[in-house]
Design an enzyme around this catalytic site. Structure first.
Site, mmCIF file in Angstrom:
data_model
loop_
_atom_site.group_PDB
_atom_site.id
_atom_site.type_symbol
_atom_site.label_atom_id
_atom_site.label_comp_id
_atom_site.label_asym_id
_atom_site.label_seq_id
_atom_site.Cartn_x
_atom_site.Cartn_y
_atom_site.Cartn_z
ATOM 1 N N THR A 15 0.810 -1.218 0.000
ATOM 2 C CA THR A 15 0.000 0.000 0.000
ATOM 3 C C THR A 15 0.847 1.274 0.000
ATOM 4 O OG1 THR A 15 -0.169 -0.049 2.418
ATOM 5 C CG2 THR A 15 -1.919 -1.144 1.163
ATOM 6 N N ALA A 17 3.951 3.961 -1.402
ATOM 7 C CA ALA A 17 4.185 4.584 -2.705
ATOM 8 C C ALA A 17 5.008 3.680 -3.617
ATOM 9 C CB ALA A 17 4.888 5.932 -2.518
ATOM 10 N N VAL A 18 6.099 3.117 -3.081
ATOM 11 C CA VAL A 18 6.947 2.248 -3.904
ATOM 12 C C VAL A 18 6.249 0.915 -4.155
ATOM 13 C CG1 VAL A 18 9.142 1.011 -4.019
ATOM 14 C CG2 VAL A 18 9.080 3.359 -3.166
ATOM 15 N N ARG A 43 -2.300 -2.444 10.023
ATOM 16 C CA ARG A 43 -3.045 -1.198 9.837
ATOM 17 C C ARG A 43 -3.595 -1.064 8.421
ATOM 18 N NH1 ARG A 43 0.622 3.852 10.624
ATOM 19 N NH2 ARG A 43 1.371 3.030 8.650
ATOM 20 N N ARG A 103 22.049 -3.737 2.123
ATOM 21 C CA ARG A 103 22.836 -3.267 0.969
ATOM 22 C C ARG A 103 24.338 -3.463 1.121
ATOM 23 N NH1 ARG A 103 19.467 2.327 0.279
ATOM 24 N NH2 ARG A 103 17.654 1.445 -0.808
ATOM 25 N N CYS A 132 18.031 5.050 -4.437
ATOM 26 C CA CYS A 132 17.511 5.612 -5.687
ATOM 27 C C CYS A 132 18.525 6.510 -6.393
ATOM 28 C CB CYS A 132 16.223 6.377 -5.421
ATOM 29 S SG CYS A 132 16.307 7.536 -4.037
ATOM 30 N N GLN A 159 17.235 16.276 -4.973
ATOM 31 C CA GLN A 159 16.321 15.161 -4.800
ATOM 32 C C GLN A 159 14.894 15.574 -4.454
ATOM 33 O OE1 GLN A 159 19.948 12.557 -2.935
ATOM 34 N NE2 GLN A 159 17.907 11.751 -2.570
ATOM 35 N N GLY A 163 11.060 11.063 -2.073
ATOM 36 C CA GLY A 163 12.036 10.171 -1.472
ATOM 37 C C GLY A 163 11.854 10.050 0.030
ATOM 38 N N ARG A 245 17.783 18.318 -0.802
ATOM 39 C CA ARG A 245 16.350 18.132 -1.041
ATOM 40 C C ARG A 245 15.778 19.405 -1.655
ATOM 41 N NH1 ARG A 245 14.389 13.228 -0.942
ATOM 42 N NH2 ARG A 245 14.847 12.801 1.258
ATOM 43 N N HIS A 252 14.528 12.688 -9.261
ATOM 44 C CA HIS A 252 15.826 13.131 -8.739
ATOM 45 C C HIS A 252 16.712 13.620 -9.883
ATOM 46 C CE1 HIS A 252 14.658 11.716 -4.946
ATOM 47 N NE2 HIS A 252 15.446 10.667 -4.786
#
Length: 349
Positions: A15, A17-18, A43, A103, A132, A159, A163, A245, A252
């Site tokens: 649910t 954004a990504v 939730r 990562r 990203c 950016q 993000g 930002r 970006h």
């Protein structure tokens, strides 16, 4: 290994954004799916999401949610990834994780398909999707590294607020309205939600993304530095980053200075190289004011490159401008590309 006709895919963080972009990317690629399981926190469980015209109900993620799953796409935050990745792997799923949780783990490949797809062979159940900002930069630099070598990279990023999540985008909108209407407002999210100070992002630039490390760089800047070296297998590469930002919703932008190993390379050679490189769209015609801009990259899956020019003082130095949709190529699309590579390389049982 013979490919199956369809795969059981799970999306954790469905649910968000990504997560939403992951689902749309799977549909856009017409990914070979036999079953799609959508997972979230308690939730958000019960919400419905459309996939190929069908309404799918989002389920609460549990340790048993990954039974019979082939590939699990994770984008629900680092702590959630650390909690559920081991359960997914134990059930036989391959996790493609979009957080920073794994990562820099030496046992976890950090993959951008156009750059180091072969590293996927070394996975032990988890593959990490890079930051990203790192993704779009290494896509643009890899063809150059292959042809001319690479000695140094200095990047300044511009950016988008997406993000930092959907709430940051909403804050940008509300602040902009308040300032234009000369109304009071109270910043609450940027640069870091929950930190001791918050600053206006509308009509402003904030030179901080994530918290500061003891060395004076932010964690975002250190991600770009360390991840670039890992992805490109260049531990001695000189990399520096400054991440800023801007009041842009999505997309970006990066100003990149780089130095190649060879003498005598021209900017035209760099342009020709990038024009034919996978995942790159060259937009470089200064005479007609053609160059990449974030407003034009939204909803597109490529990395856009322009303003390529030779440095005036260093014969091996060049400058370029790189733009990409941070929610797509910078996150969801790259994750789906990794899943696609797993199938194409015959690595999914």
């Amino acid at each position: 290994m013979e490919q199956k006709k369809g795969y059981h895919i799970a999306v954790l963080g469905a649910t968000g954004a990504v997560g939403q972009q992951m689902i749309q990317s799977l549909e856009k690629k017409d990914f070979p799916i036999s079953r799609l399981t959508l997972l979230s926190s308690a939730r958000s469980a019960g919400n419905t999401v459309r996939y190929k015209g069908e309404k799918l109900t989002v389920q609460e993620a549990t340790s048993e949610s990954f039974a019979d799953v082939d590939i699990a796409l994770f984008s629900a935050g680092g702590s959630v990834s650390k909690e559920f990745a081991r359960h997914a792997v134990a059930h036989g799923a391959i996790v493609v994780d979009n957080t920073s949780a794994f990562r820099m783990d030496e046992n976890v490949p950090l993959v951008v398909s156009e750059v180091n797809e072969g590293d996927i062979h070394n996975h032990k159940g988890i593959i990490a999707n890079p930051n990203c900002s790192t993704i779009q930069m290494v896509v643009a630099l890899e063809p150059i590294r292959q042809k001319f070598g690479l000695e140094k990279v200095i990047v300044s990023t511009y950016q988008a607020v997406s993000g930092s999540g959907a709430a940051a985008v909403e804050e940008l909108k509300e602040q902009s309205k308040a300032i234009l209407n000369e109304e009071p407002y109270e910043p609450a999210i940027l640069p870091v939600k929950g930190d001791k100070k918050h600053y206006q992002i509308a009509f402003n630039a904030i030179p901080q993304i994530d918290k500061f490390d003891e060395n004076g760089f932010t964690f975002e800047e250190m991600k770009m530095i360390n991840e670039t070296k890992k992805i490109m297998h260049l531990p001695e590469l000189q990399v520096a980053a400054t991440c800023v930002r801007l009041p842009v919703a999505t997309g970006h932008s990066e100003s990149i200075y780089f130095e190649v190993n060879e003498e005598g390379v021209s900017s035209q050679e760099i342009k020709e190289l990038l024009k034919n490189a996978p995942g790159i769209v060259l937009q470089d015609d200064p005479e007609n004011q053609i160059y990449p801009m974030p407003a034009d990259c939204v909803g597109k899956c490529d990395v856009f490159v322009g303003r390529i020019r030779k440095d005036l003082d260093n014969s091996k130095g060049f400058h370029m401008w790189v733009v990409s949709d941070n929610l797509l190529k910078g996150a969801a699309w790259n994750s789906v590309q990794i899943a696609e590579s797993l199938i194409n390389l015959g690595l999914v049982k």
